[in-house]
Design a protein around this motif. Sequence first.
Motif, PDB file in Angstrom:
ATOM      1  N   ARG A  77      26.688  14.823  53.372  1.00 24.12           N
ATOM      2  CA  ARG A  77      26.185  13.770  54.272  1.00 24.12           C
ATOM      3  C   ARG A  77      27.299  13.207  55.149  1.00 24.12           C
ATOM      4  O   ARG A  77      27.072  12.895  56.316  1.00 24.12           O
TER       5      ARG A  77
ATOM      6  N   THR B  85      27.814  16.028  57.847  1.00 23.96           N
ATOM      7  CA  THR B  85      26.694  16.207  58.777  1.00 23.96           C
ATOM      8  C   THR B  85      26.428  14.959  59.610  1.00 23.96           C
ATOM      9  O   THR B  85      26.061  15.074  60.782  1.00 23.96           O
ATOM     10  N   SER B  86      26.610  13.778  59.050  1.00 22.54           N
ATOM     11  CA  SER B  86      26.394  12.573  59.852  1.00 22.54           C
ATOM     12  C   SER B  86      27.440  12.479  60.962  1.00 22.54           C
ATOM     13  O   SER B  86      27.163  11.952  62.040  1.00 22.54           O
TER      14      SER B  86
ATOM     15  N   LYS C 241      22.961  14.050  65.503  1.00 26.14           N
ATOM     16  CA  LYS C 241      21.570  14.458  65.357  1.00 26.14           C
ATOM     17  C   LYS C 241      21.470  15.974  65.373  1.00 26.14           C
ATOM     18  O   LYS C 241      22.155  16.643  66.139  1.00 26.14           O
TER      19      LYS C 241
ATOM     20  N   GLU D 140      17.062  13.451  62.014  1.00 29.45           N
ATOM     21  CA  GLU D 140      18.132  12.503  62.306  1.00 29.45           C
ATOM     22  C   GLU D 140      19.097  12.528  61.128  1.00 29.45           C
ATOM     23  O   GLU D 140      18.706  12.177  60.009  1.00 29.45           O
ATOM     24  N   LYS D 141      20.303  12.982  61.374  1.00 22.00           N
ATOM     25  CA  LYS D 141      21.345  13.048  60.351  1.00 22.00           C
ATOM     26  C   LYS D 141      20.846  13.793  59.116  1.00 22.00           C
ATOM     27  O   LYS D 141      21.178  13.447  57.996  1.00 22.00           O
TER      28      LYS D 141
ATOM     29  N   SER E 204      18.232  13.723  57.422  1.00 17.44           N
ATOM     30  CA  SER E 204      17.656  12.868  56.377  1.00 17.44           C
ATOM     31  C   SER E 204      16.285  13.343  55.970  1.00 17.44           C
ATOM     32  O   SER E 204      15.627  14.075  56.624  1.00 17.44           O
TER      33      SER E 204
END
Length: 149
Positions: A127, A130-131, A135, A146-147, A149
């Motif tokens: 996370r 990727t964050s 996007k 989005e991120k 999620s």
Amino acid sequence: MTNYWIGVASKKHVEIGIKEGFCQLNHGKKAPLQRMQAGDWLLYYSSKLTLDGGEPYQQFTAIGQIRQGEAYQVEMAPGFSPFRKNVDYYQFEREFPLQGLRDFPEWQVKRPQLRFGHFPISEDLFRVITSSMGKAEMIGGQGIIEKLS
């Protein structure tokens, strides 16, 4: 259970995999592909632009999710038939430099594993990376996430 992985390959090799929808690890070995199951996530790290080139790159260059199916062999040249696995790749806003993880504690433990070419990471580390890539949208697929999620 979903697992999260880092694979290491040159940026040019990653681009071929994205275009054709597959991953290939450790010069075509089968074992790393067998460790990944459908639904697992793969982040590619590219230390160099090309396999034979000396130009450093040091960026996370791809996000993909492993598709259903077994590893399969493809003959690329006489005597060279690497194993591959199908992947759904995501287009993202930006690559993420390796140095961006220098202050993340788990990365200090995981970084030496880059030399092995493929290794598991935690969901938290996945996370964080990727964050930082922004996007993401499935290439040729459906919807925007989005991120992741």
